[in-house]
Write an enzyme that holds these catalytic residues in place. Sequence first.
Site, mmCIF file in Angstrom:
data_model
loop_
_atom_site.group_PDB
_atom_site.id
_atom_site.type_symbol
_atom_site.label_atom_id
_atom_site.label_comp_id
_atom_site.label_asym_id
_atom_site.label_seq_id
_atom_site.Cartn_x
_atom_site.Cartn_y
_atom_site.Cartn_z
ATOM 1 N N LYS A 569 0.813 -1.228 0.000
ATOM 2 C CA LYS A 569 0.000 0.000 0.000
ATOM 3 C C LYS A 569 0.845 1.278 0.000
ATOM 4 O O LYS A 569 0.568 2.209 -0.716
ATOM 5 C CB LYS A 569 -0.902 0.013 1.236
ATOM 6 C CG LYS A 569 -1.919 -1.113 1.242
ATOM 7 C CD LYS A 569 -3.012 -0.844 2.268
ATOM 8 C CE LYS A 569 -3.985 -1.997 2.315
ATOM 9 N NZ LYS A 569 -3.369 -3.232 2.868
ATOM 10 N N ALA A 675 16.484 -21.206 1.442
ATOM 11 C CA ALA A 675 16.761 -19.947 2.159
ATOM 12 C C ALA A 675 18.244 -19.587 2.070
ATOM 13 O O ALA A 675 18.778 -19.432 0.976
ATOM 14 C CB ALA A 675 16.284 -20.041 3.604
ATOM 15 N N ASP A 742 5.116 -25.844 -3.819
ATOM 16 C CA ASP A 742 6.294 -25.062 -3.480
ATOM 17 C C ASP A 742 7.576 -25.871 -3.720
ATOM 18 O O ASP A 742 8.571 -25.351 -4.245
ATOM 19 C CB ASP A 742 6.165 -24.642 -2.007
ATOM 20 C CG ASP A 742 7.169 -23.587 -1.656
ATOM 21 O OD1 ASP A 742 7.129 -22.517 -2.286
ATOM 22 O OD2 ASP A 742 8.013 -23.849 -0.775
ATOM 23 N N LYS A 746 10.843 -25.326 -6.481
ATOM 24 C CA LYS A 746 12.278 -25.410 -6.193
ATOM 25 C C LYS A 746 12.947 -26.432 -7.118
ATOM 26 O O LYS A 746 14.067 -26.221 -7.598
ATOM 27 C CB LYS A 746 12.504 -25.776 -4.723
ATOM 28 C CG LYS A 746 12.060 -24.640 -3.796
ATOM 29 C CD LYS A 746 12.090 -25.022 -2.339
ATOM 30 C CE LYS A 746 11.558 -23.877 -1.489
ATOM 31 N NZ LYS A 746 11.284 -24.237 -0.110
#
Length: 886
Positions: A569, A675, A742, A746
Site C-alpha cells: 500500500k 533460504a 512449493d 524449487k
Amino acid sequence: MVTSGCSSETVGTTPEATTTVLEAATTTPEAAMTENVSVDVAVEEKEKRIPKGETWSVHKFGGTCVGNSSRIKNVANIIIDDDSERKLVVVSAMSKVTDMMYDLIYKAQSRDESYVSALDAVLEKHSSTAEDLLAGKDLASFLSQLHQDISDLKAMLQAIYIAGHATESFTDFVVGHGELWSAQILSLVIKKNGIDSKWMDAREVLIVNPTRSDQVDPDYLESERRLEKWYSLNPCKVIVATGFIASTPQNIPTTLKRDGSDFSAAIMGALFRARQVTIWTDVDGVYSADPRKVGDAVILKTLSYQEAWEMSYFGANVLHPRTIVPVIRYGIPIVIRNIFNLSASGTKICHPPIIGDEDSLILKNYVKGFTTIDNLALVNVEGTGMAGVPGTASAIFSAVKDVAANVIMISQASSEHSVCFAVPEKEVQAVAEALQSVFHGALDAGRLSQVAIIPNCSVLAAVGQKMASTPGVSATLFDALAKASINVRAVAQGCSEYNITVVVKREDSIKALRAVHSRFYLSKTTIVMGIIGPGLIGSTLLDQLRDQTANLKEEFNIDLRVMGIMGSKLMLLDDDAGIDLDKWRELREEKGEVANLEKFVQHVHGNHFIPNTVLVDCTADSVIASNYDEWLRKGIHVVTPNKKANSGPLNEYLRIRALQRQSYTHYFYEATVGAGLPIISTLRGLLETGDRILQIEGIFSGTLSYIFNNFKDGRVFSEVVAEARDAGYTEPDPRDDLSGTDVARKVIILARESGLKLELSDIPVENLVPEPLRASASAQDFTQQLPKFDQELTEKLQDSENAGEVLRYVGVVDVTNQKGVVELRRYKKDHPFAQLSGSDNIIAFTTRRYRNQPLIVRGPGAGAQVTAGGIFSDILRLASYLGAPS
Ligand code: ADP
Ligand code: ASP
Ligand code: MG
C-alpha cells in the site's frame, strides 16, 4: 548617435566612435583620484616603464565575486590584504550582467520593446550598487559616466531595434559594458580605502585578432606596446582592469568570448610577467568532476598546465580553456580559489611534479579528473573505399572546416573503414550537408556507404598525466562504464597522453560521469537499494542491513544505501543519503506515499548519484517478478527470494538468464531454494568447474521435513500436521505446504539451473492433501477432516518401518533422464535423509565427481532470519562483483 534608419555601415562605425568618447571620459575620474594620493604619484612618476616581473600579482574575480555591493567590498579587502608590491586585478561583470546585456541585443533585434525596461534594470543594478559603496565626487563621477553609457546604449539599441539586426562588433561593444562598470566601481572602492588604484579599460591595451573559429588570438607585441603607453600615463601599484573585452588592431571593440575574463587575466599575467595569477570564483578549486553533477567530487590540489587545459577544454567551466596558453610560456602558476571560503587553499596549476617510483603504481596519480560535454552529435563516414585512399580524412575535415564547425574529438579505426567525429549538435546539419555534397560521387559509386549522424551524444573525458599510456587506466575506465551498463559509442585516446575520451548517449552522461568518478575516486563500492515487500522476510532483511551497514562501510568499503521501501500500500522514498534504517517503520507512517511501482523504480534508479542500483524483491508476487526483465535491461541488478520468475514460463526464464549473461547486470536468487543455504551457488560452482550433474535430490520444504521427521512411532499424520501448524511451521493453510507445489517450484529452479528445459507442469507432484479436501472451504474444515484420511499414510509408514526404512517427502531432479518429480520416497535408516531432525533441509548432489558419495548441503532451510541472511549474502556477492574488495 544613430536614432533612426541606420545602414549597416553607420552601425559598424558607431562602436569606434563611442570608444573614443569613453577614452576621453576616463580621464576625469583618474584626475580626481590623483588629487588624494599625490605622494605616491610623485614616486611613481619616476617609474614610467612597467617594472615587470615578480613584484606583480594578478587576481581575477568572477561574476559571483562581484555580485553585489557587499561582495565588491569583500573583493576590495582581499586586494588590500595581498601584500604583493604591485597588483593587477581583472574583473568580470557583476553576476548575470553579461547575460542581461546579450538579452538586450536579442530583444532589440527581435523588435521587442521591452529592451527599454531591461536596460533600466541594468542601470538600476549598477547605480544602486555604486550608491551603496561610494560617496561624494567618486559617486557623482561614476553615476554621470553610467548615465552617459546607458543613454548611448539606448540609442544603439534603438538603432538595432529599427534595423532588426546587430552586427558582431555592435554586439561585442554592448555586452562588454558590464566589465567597464564593475572595474570602475571596484577601483573606486579600493581608492576609497586610501590605496592608489587606477582602472584600465582593457580595450585600450589588449589587442586581439579574430580567427575563423569564433575565437581571438592576442597580439602580444602590440598589446605590450600599448600597455607600456598606458602605464606611462597611469603609473600606479593597483590596476583594476576589465576582463572579457579587448580591441582589434583597428581599434574596434571586441570580446574574448563567453567566460573570457579568465583568459584576460592570463594574458595580463603574461604581459606583466607576474608572480602568480589567482582566479577567484565560487568553488574551492578545480574538482575531480563538476561538483554540480558529482556530489563526491574532490578538490585537486595541483594540476599540470596540460591537465588543466584538457579539463577545461572538455567542459570544466571553472576555467576558460585558453587561460593556460599565455602563462605556460613563462611558467606563471595559476591558483583557483574560493572567495567564499578563504580557508581553502585552492588548486594550483603549474608545471607537474615528477612522479616517484612508488607513486607510479597508484592509478589515482594518473587520473585527475572527469568532465563531460553534452549536446553533441557523432558523424560517421563509412565505406570500404576509404581504406588506403589518401586524402579522405583531409577531404572530410576540410568540408567540416568550410562550415566552421568545431570538432570536439575524432576517432578512426585502424582499418580505415570509418572515420567518426563529434561536433556540437547545432552544427551537425551543416556538417552533414557539406559531407553529402563533397562525397556525393563516392556515395553514388558505393565507395562510401554512408554519412550517418548519431544525435544526442555526450563526450566523457578522463584527464590525467600520461594516463593514456599507463596500463590499467583504460581497462578500469571501461570496466566501470560496463558495470554501470553504459554503452560506449566511440573512443579516442592516445593522441594526447593526457586524455581518454569516450562518446556515450546524452541520457547516460551524468551516470557515466559518476560511475567512472566513483571507480577512481571512491574506495567504496556504493550500491543503492530498493526493497520491495517489507513483510516478515523484507523487514528482517532491513534489520540485518541496519545492524551491519556501518561495519561493512568501515571494514569492507561497501556502502549500501536503501533509497526506497515499497509495501503493497505505501512506499517510502529517500534521497542520496539513504533511509535511516533505525526508523524506517515510523518514517513510512509519517512520510509514506501511495505505492506505485513505476515511480518507485524511477526514484531508486533515476537517482544518478550512484551508478549501481539493486532492487530486492522480497515478495512472492508474480506481477512484481514479471518486471525483472525490464529492470535488468535498464541495468538494474535484481536480488530475490521470490520463486515466481525462475519457476514461471520457461521462455521468460530463458530470456532473463540470457539477458543476464549478455550484460554486466546481475540477477541473484540464492534464497529461492533452501533460504540461506548455499544450494544454487554450490550447483553453479560444480557446473562452472566442469562437473556433470547426474541427480539432485532433497528435502526442500522445512514444513514437510518437520512433519515426516516426526511422523513415526505409531503417531498419525493428521496429529503431526496439527502439531506443526500450532508450532508455526506451516503456512496458515497447511494445504499450501502439503500440496507440494512449493517443492515443485524449487525442483524446477534447480532443474533449469542444471540446464533442463522443463515447465512446472512437467513435474509430477504427489499431493499430500487428500483429493476430497482439496476444494474444502476453509483451513479449519481441512484440519478437522484430515483425521478421516489418516489410514493410507499410516499404512505407508507401517510398510516402510517394517522394511527398516523411513518416509521422506522429496524433490528430485533427474538430470540424466531430463526429468523432475516431487513425491514420498522411502530411505534406509542409515541414509543421510533419515538422520534429519527439526525442520532442516537436506540436498544431495550426485555428480560425476561426487558419484559414490553425494555432496550434501544440510541445515535450516526456512525462517525469516536465514532467508533474509541468504538475500543479504546475495547483495554482498553483488558488491564484490561490482568491485568491492574480497
Ligand atoms: P566565474 O563566474 O567565477 O568565472 P564560473 O561559473 O565560470 O565562475 O566557473 C565556476 C563554476 O564552474 C563552479 O561554480 C562550478 O559549478 C563549475 N564547474 C564545472 N566543472 C568544475 C570542476 N571540475 N571543478 C570546479 N568547478 C567546476
Ligand atoms: N562576463 C563575461 C561572461 O559572463 C566574461 C566572464 O565573466 O568571464 O561571459
Ligand atoms: Mg568563468
